[in-house]
Motif scaffolding. Sequence first.
Motif, short mmCIF file in Angstrom:
data_model
loop_
_atom_site.label_atom_id
_atom_site.label_comp_id
_atom_site.label_asym_id
_atom_site.label_seq_id
_atom_site.Cartn_x
_atom_site.Cartn_y
_atom_site.Cartn_z
N MET A 1 0.85 -1.18 0.00
CA MET A 1 0.00 0.00 0.00
C MET A 1 0.89 1.23 0.00
SD MET A 1 -2.93 1.20 2.70
CE MET A 1 -1.92 0.89 4.10
N ASN A 2 0.54 2.20 -0.80
CA ASN A 2 1.28 3.44 -0.93
C ASN A 2 0.62 4.51 -0.05
OD1 ASN A 2 2.03 6.04 -1.93
ND2 ASN A 2 2.70 5.08 -3.83
N ASP A 3 1.39 5.09 0.89
CA ASP A 3 0.84 6.10 1.80
C ASP A 3 0.34 7.33 1.05
OD1 ASP A 3 1.27 4.55 4.03
OD2 ASP A 3 3.22 5.46 4.48
N THR A 4 1.00 7.67 -0.07
CA THR A 4 0.56 8.81 -0.87
C THR A 4 -0.83 8.55 -1.44
OG1 THR A 4 2.84 9.35 -1.42
CG2 THR A 4 1.13 10.29 -2.84
N ASN A 5 -1.05 7.35 -1.96
CA ASN A 5 -2.38 6.99 -2.49
C ASN A 5 -3.44 7.06 -1.40
OD1 ASN A 5 -1.21 6.51 -4.98
ND2 ASN A 5 -1.14 4.30 -4.71
N LEU A 6 -3.10 6.57 -0.21
CA LEU A 6 -4.06 6.59 0.89
C LEU A 6 -4.41 8.02 1.27
CD1 LEU A 6 -5.68 5.02 2.99
CD2 LEU A 6 -3.63 4.99 4.44
N GLU A 7 -3.44 8.88 1.37
CA GLU A 7 -3.70 10.29 1.71
C GLU A 7 -4.51 10.99 0.63
OE1 GLU A 7 -3.50 11.74 4.65
OE2 GLU A 7 -2.86 9.75 5.27
N GLN A 8 -4.20 10.71 -0.65
CA GLN A 8 -4.97 11.30 -1.75
C GLN A 8 -6.42 10.84 -1.69
OE1 GLN A 8 -2.73 10.08 -5.21
NE2 GLN A 8 -1.46 11.92 -5.17
N ALA A 9 -6.64 9.57 -1.43
CA ALA A 9 -8.01 9.04 -1.33
C ALA A 9 -8.74 9.68 -0.15
CB ALA A 9 -8.00 7.52 -1.19
N ARG A 10 -8.07 9.78 0.99
CA ARG A 10 -8.70 10.39 2.17
C ARG A 10 -9.05 11.85 1.91
NH1 ARG A 10 -4.96 7.75 6.98
NH2 ARG A 10 -6.16 5.82 7.16
N THR A 11 -8.16 12.58 1.24
CA THR A 11 -8.42 13.99 0.94
C THR A 11 -9.63 14.12 0.01
OG1 THR A 11 -6.12 14.60 1.27
CG2 THR A 11 -7.45 16.10 -0.06
N PHE A 12 -9.66 13.32 -1.05
CA PHE A 12 -10.77 13.40 -2.01
C PHE A 12 -12.09 13.03 -1.36
CE2 PHE A 12 -13.60 11.58 -5.20
CZ PHE A 12 -13.69 12.64 -6.08
N PHE A 13 -12.11 11.94 -0.59
CA PHE A 13 -13.37 11.42 -0.05
C PHE A 13 -13.82 12.12 1.23
CE2 PHE A 13 -12.51 8.11 -3.11
CZ PHE A 13 -13.77 7.93 -3.65
N GLN A 14 -13.04 13.06 1.75
CA GLN A 14 -13.54 13.82 2.91
C GLN A 14 -14.74 14.67 2.50
OE1 GLN A 14 -10.37 16.25 4.41
NE2 GLN A 14 -10.44 17.70 2.73
N GLU A 27 -9.09 3.01 5.35
CA GLU A 27 -7.94 2.36 5.98
C GLU A 27 -6.89 1.91 4.98
OE1 GLU A 27 -7.65 2.31 9.18
OE2 GLU A 27 -9.71 2.74 9.82
N GLN A 28 -7.33 1.51 3.77
CA GLN A 28 -6.41 0.95 2.78
C GLN A 28 -7.00 1.11 1.39
OE1 GLN A 28 -5.62 -3.21 3.50
NE2 GLN A 28 -4.30 -3.43 1.72
N VAL A 29 -6.14 1.40 0.41
CA VAL A 29 -6.55 1.41 -0.99
C VAL A 29 -5.48 0.71 -1.83
CG1 VAL A 29 -8.00 3.48 -0.91
CG2 VAL A 29 -5.57 3.72 -1.40
N GLU A 30 -5.94 -0.05 -2.79
CA GLU A 30 -5.08 -0.69 -3.78
C GLU A 30 -5.89 -0.73 -5.07
OE1 GLU A 30 -3.78 -4.55 -2.44
OE2 GLU A 30 -3.13 -3.76 -0.51
N ASP A 31 -5.27 -1.17 -6.14
CA ASP A 31 -5.97 -1.26 -7.41
C ASP A 31 -7.18 -2.18 -7.27
OD1 ASP A 31 -6.47 -0.92 -10.17
OD2 ASP A 31 -5.43 -2.79 -10.60
#
Length: 132
Positions: A1-14, A27-31
């Motif tokens: 899991m990439n922390d950058t991807n997780l933060e981008q997802a959290r920012t968008f979905f807030q 908590e986690q995102v992957e393809d």
Amino acid sequence: MNDTNLEQARTFFQKDCFATENGAVIEQVEDGMARCSMVLTRHHLNAVGAVMGGALFTLADFTFAVASNWQGTVHVSRASQITFLGTAKGGQLIATARRVKEGRQTCYYLVEITDDLGNQVAHVTVDGFVKG
């Protein structure tokens, strides 16, 4: 899991206020996959003290949205089916969405919801449309 991807997802979905204000957390995102959780409070319970079906479906729908959209391609649900498997006995719900199939215009996801004790609570299938 990439922390950058997780933060981008959290920012968008807030901006998904209904889910996040009801406690949904990424908590986690992957393809083709996402895991989200929700700490249970009195706010999530129905009159008999069980988790409200709407709380379960909100977490499942949010988790599908994260799994299918976090990389930028817009997916929307055409139809969803929830099957309640058991009562949550723990203090947290955990939903895991996995892509089963994706074509040019449609997709299909399975969302499994458990509690933090490992009890199966619900399965949700999502038939989606890929908007591009």
